[in-house]
Design an enzyme around this catalytic site. Sequence first.
Site, mmCIF file in Angstrom:
data_model
loop_
_atom_site.group_PDB
_atom_site.id
_atom_site.type_symbol
_atom_site.label_atom_id
_atom_site.label_comp_id
_atom_site.label_asym_id
_atom_site.label_seq_id
_atom_site.Cartn_x
_atom_site.Cartn_y
_atom_site.Cartn_z
ATOM 1 N N TYR A 81 -19.096 43.601 1.185
ATOM 2 C CA TYR A 81 -19.741 43.923 -0.104
ATOM 3 C C TYR A 81 -19.301 42.895 -1.146
ATOM 4 O O TYR A 81 -20.133 42.337 -1.872
ATOM 5 C CB TYR A 81 -19.364 45.343 -0.552
ATOM 6 C CG TYR A 81 -20.026 45.750 -1.862
ATOM 7 C CD1 TYR A 81 -21.412 45.858 -1.974
ATOM 8 C CD2 TYR A 81 -19.257 46.021 -3.005
ATOM 9 C CE1 TYR A 81 -22.014 46.226 -3.182
ATOM 10 C CE2 TYR A 81 -19.858 46.395 -4.206
ATOM 11 C CZ TYR A 81 -21.236 46.499 -4.289
ATOM 12 O OH TYR A 81 -21.836 46.853 -5.481
ATOM 13 N N SER A 87 -21.111 42.480 -9.465
ATOM 14 C CA SER A 87 -20.172 43.620 -9.493
ATOM 15 C C SER A 87 -18.756 43.116 -9.722
ATOM 16 O O SER A 87 -18.433 41.966 -9.383
ATOM 17 C CB SER A 87 -20.236 44.328 -8.134
ATOM 18 O OG SER A 87 -19.170 45.222 -7.980
ATOM 19 N N ASN A 127 -36.235 52.540 -8.453
ATOM 20 C CA ASN A 127 -36.415 53.993 -8.333
ATOM 21 C C ASN A 127 -35.133 54.791 -8.515
ATOM 22 O O ASN A 127 -35.170 56.014 -8.597
ATOM 23 C CB ASN A 127 -37.011 54.338 -6.958
ATOM 24 C CG ASN A 127 -36.087 53.932 -5.808
ATOM 25 O OD1 ASN A 127 -35.963 52.747 -5.526
ATOM 26 N ND2 ASN A 127 -35.436 54.881 -5.179
ATOM 27 N N GLY A 174 -35.446 47.874 -6.518
ATOM 28 C CA GLY A 174 -34.668 49.118 -6.514
ATOM 29 C C GLY A 174 -34.814 49.876 -7.824
ATOM 30 O O GLY A 174 -33.875 50.548 -8.261
ATOM 31 N N GLY A 229 -30.708 55.053 -9.850
ATOM 32 C CA GLY A 229 -29.507 54.560 -10.519
ATOM 33 C C GLY A 229 -29.787 53.613 -11.683
ATOM 34 O O GLY A 229 -30.591 53.887 -12.583
ATOM 35 N N ILE A 230 -29.108 52.477 -11.645
ATOM 36 C CA ILE A 230 -29.193 51.511 -12.742
ATOM 37 C C ILE A 230 -30.597 50.916 -12.850
ATOM 38 O O ILE A 230 -31.109 50.691 -13.951
ATOM 39 C CB ILE A 230 -28.121 50.424 -12.518
ATOM 40 C CG1 ILE A 230 -26.757 51.057 -12.820
ATOM 41 C CG2 ILE A 230 -28.340 49.204 -13.389
ATOM 42 C CD1 ILE A 230 -25.638 50.496 -12.025
HETATM 43 N N1 LIG Z 1 -23.055 51.925 -9.570
HETATM 44 C C1 LIG Z 1 -22.038 51.087 -9.760
HETATM 45 O O1 LIG Z 1 -20.926 51.491 -10.166
HETATM 46 C C2 LIG Z 1 -22.217 49.638 -9.487
HETATM 47 C C3 LIG Z 1 -21.121 48.797 -9.691
HETATM 48 C C4 LIG Z 1 -21.263 47.438 -9.490
HETATM 49 C C5 LIG Z 1 -22.491 46.920 -9.112
HETATM 50 N N2 LIG Z 1 -23.532 47.746 -8.893
HETATM 51 C C6 LIG Z 1 -24.809 47.135 -8.462
HETATM 52 O O2 LIG Z 1 -25.881 47.719 -9.174
HETATM 53 C C7 LIG Z 1 -27.078 47.595 -8.390
HETATM 54 C C8 LIG Z 1 -27.841 48.913 -8.404
HETATM 55 O O3 LIG Z 1 -27.101 49.883 -7.687
HETATM 56 P P1 LIG Z 1 -26.986 51.407 -8.152
HETATM 57 O O4 LIG Z 1 -25.567 51.638 -8.490
HETATM 58 O O5 LIG Z 1 -28.045 51.756 -9.113
HETATM 59 O O6 LIG Z 1 -27.244 52.130 -6.731
HETATM 60 P P2 LIG Z 1 -28.405 53.058 -6.178
HETATM 61 O O7 LIG Z 1 -28.631 54.213 -7.083
HETATM 62 O O8 LIG Z 1 -28.039 53.319 -4.768
HETATM 63 O O9 LIG Z 1 -29.679 52.097 -6.236
HETATM 64 C C9 LIG Z 1 -29.838 51.047 -5.317
HETATM 65 C C10 LIG Z 1 -31.305 50.709 -5.199
HETATM 66 O O10 LIG Z 1 -31.437 49.651 -4.233
HETATM 67 C C11 LIG Z 1 -32.472 50.026 -3.328
HETATM 68 N N3 LIG Z 1 -32.348 49.360 -2.033
HETATM 69 C C12 LIG Z 1 -31.375 49.483 -1.116
HETATM 70 N N4 LIG Z 1 -31.670 48.759 -0.027
HETATM 71 C C13 LIG Z 1 -32.860 48.157 -0.252
HETATM 72 C C14 LIG Z 1 -33.710 47.334 0.496
HETATM 73 N N5 LIG Z 1 -33.424 46.973 1.751
HETATM 74 N N6 LIG Z 1 -34.870 46.907 -0.061
HETATM 75 C C15 LIG Z 1 -35.209 47.283 -1.308
HETATM 76 N N7 LIG Z 1 -34.460 48.112 -2.059
HETATM 77 C C16 LIG Z 1 -33.307 48.544 -1.534
HETATM 78 C C17 LIG Z 1 -32.340 51.543 -3.212
HETATM 79 O O11 LIG Z 1 -33.491 52.107 -2.617
HETATM 80 P P3 LIG Z 1 -33.473 53.624 -2.017
HETATM 81 O O12 LIG Z 1 -33.421 54.549 -3.194
HETATM 82 O O13 LIG Z 1 -34.731 53.709 -1.234
HETATM 83 O O14 LIG Z 1 -32.254 53.730 -1.164
HETATM 84 C C18 LIG Z 1 -32.159 51.877 -4.670
HETATM 85 O O15 LIG Z 1 -33.393 51.860 -5.316
HETATM 86 C C19 LIG Z 1 -26.637 47.113 -7.008
HETATM 87 O O16 LIG Z 1 -26.901 45.744 -6.890
HETATM 88 C C20 LIG Z 1 -25.135 47.367 -6.996
HETATM 89 O O17 LIG Z 1 -24.431 46.480 -6.158
HETATM 90 C C21 LIG Z 1 -23.433 49.093 -9.075
#
Ligand SMILES: NC(=O)c1ccc[n+]([C@@H]2O[C@H](COP(=O)([O-])OP(=O)(O)OC[C@H]3O[C@@H](n4cnc5c(N)ncnc54)[C@H](OP(=O)(O)O)[C@@H]3O)[C@@H](O)[C@H]2O)c1
Length: 317
Positions: free
Chosen positions: A180, A153, A26, A24, A28-29
């Site tokens: 989740y 998380s 591409n 992932g 966010g984090i």
């Molecule tokens: N943001 C927060 O506040 C927060 C808080 C706690 C934990 N987290 C954790 O941080 C991590 C990153 O999340 P984020 O916040 O950066 O969200 P995000 O911007 O939605 O990024 C999520 C990434 O996961 C990819 N993904 C989703 N389903 C997938 C699949 N089946 N196969 C491969 N890749 C897949 C997405 O791809 P696409 O772009 O193609 O959809 C995207 O690249 C996650 O594990 C999340 O649980 C985030």
Amino acid sequence: MEPPLAWTLQDLPSLKNKRIVITGGNSGIGFDTARVCAEKGAELVLACRNLGKADEAAQKIRQLLPKASVTTMALDLSRQKSIRDFAKRFIADYKSLDVLVNNAGIMMPPYELTEDGFESQFGVNHLGHFALTGLLLPVLEAAPSARIVNISSLAHRFGDMNFENPMFEGGVGYSRTKAYGRSKLANLLFTFELKKRLAERGSNVMAVTAHPGLAATNLSRYLETYFFVRWAMPLVQCFIQSADMGALPTLRALGDPGVESGDYFGPDGFRQQRGYPRRVGSSKLSRDPQISSRLWTLSENLTGIRYLGMDSPRVSA
Ligand SMILES: NC(=O)c1ccc[n+]([C@@H]2O[C@H](COP(=O)([O-])OP(=O)(O)OC[C@H]3O[C@@H](n4cnc5c(N)ncnc54)[C@H](OP(=O)(O)O)[C@@H]3O)[C@@H](O)[C@H]2O)c1
């Protein structure tokens, strides 16, 4: 001991000669983690389900850092076949891997199943990464001192492990939040069990974990079907931290030389929601060795993946 001052990017050493896979990467984090790793000289592989988005992200990094080494590879964690194909190709192309960042995730979709019939959050967030890690362990062990970084998380505290019905069979009793929370609890249980098993086998690989607090990313996409969320989201985004701050715990976990296997990093601010990364505690459930061992067996049985030198015969991708 924690350093007396906030841990910042100044504390992250050079990552030259480190090969890093970010699932992932591409968005966010994952994207901000990748950008900083490229700045620090790492060789990056963005492992993403959508190659178009992955190539755009790689291009963005190259525009910022023309000398960056970034490649992209297809990986869909909701399909065990895609995970095996990715691992096979990675092992054919590369001899070793220094850091695997299991970052990709989905949050609170409606009840749906992956291609292999797993509840989607448990399937993508936990089982997908469980399988990927097991398949890549031989190349991780081929590096001098590799790290596996699992992203959990604060929501792990909403989760429980119901081994009678781990995936809300048929959607009965499905709760987006509970599912989740369960998947994020599984990320911690997996890390702590993996740490134990790696140590028992005398492995040079560390298993560590991190959470970003609350960060503005695309993670809330499934909640935007609710009018209230759509309305409130711009406001919420003003109060939560940026994705680059959210990436700091991941960056510390993957690159700080003082990290030990089993460490868990999160923000140092109010209720771990924002701030600079420090070691944080996790729920009692996440530290229960019987639950983590049961989850391991369940994950092996569901994915068919047996880890190199851990009870079972070597896995080939
Ligand atoms: N943001 C927060 O506040 C927060 C808080 C706690 C934990 N987290 C954790 O941080 C991590 C990153 O999340 P984020 O916040 O950066 O969200 P995000 O911007 O939605 O990024 C999520 C990434 O996961 C990819 N993904 C989703 N389903 C997938 C699949 N089946 N196969 C491969 N890749 C897949 C997405 O791809 P696409 O772009 O193609 O959809 C995207 O690249 C996650 O594990 C999340 O649980 C985030």
